[in-house]
Design a protein around this motif. Structure first.
Motif: not given
Length: 95
Positions: A65-81
């Motif tokens: 969790d201190p590395v939120y890059l995967d969370d950011i990627g998932v949120l960006l994909l959801a926003l894109r969809s």
């Protein structure tokens, strides 16, 4: 400050910045979904939205969790969809 303390402070600052970006993207995702629903546009599968929110909140991640890059990627994909949603045919409502 000695070297280990400096590195810890730097790592904490990076983690805080990444968390702020993730929370900002979550807010954008919620606003985009709300705007699309008000406009009568489909918001895509509900599991995309709720899956992205759950992935951000739940402690199990691909990366710690201190590395939120995967969370950011998932949120960006959801926003894109959500943004790729197509208008519904006239006279149809979303379930």
């Amino acid at each position: 400050m000695d070297m280990p303390t400096t590195l810890l402070v730097l790592a904490a600052a990076v983690a805080v910045v990444l968390l702020a970006v993730a929370v900002g993207l979550l807010v954008r995702l919620v606003r985009a979904r709300r705007t699309l629903r008000r406009a009568g546009l489909p918001t895509g599968p509900r599991w995309v939205f709720w899956g992205a929110v759950a992935y951000l909140v739940l402690p199990t991640d691909l990366l710690p969790d201190p590395v939120y890059l995967d969370d950011i990627g998932v949120l960006l994909l959801a926003l894109r969809s959500l943004r790729a949603a197509r208008p519904l045919p006239p006279g149809t409502t979303e379930p």
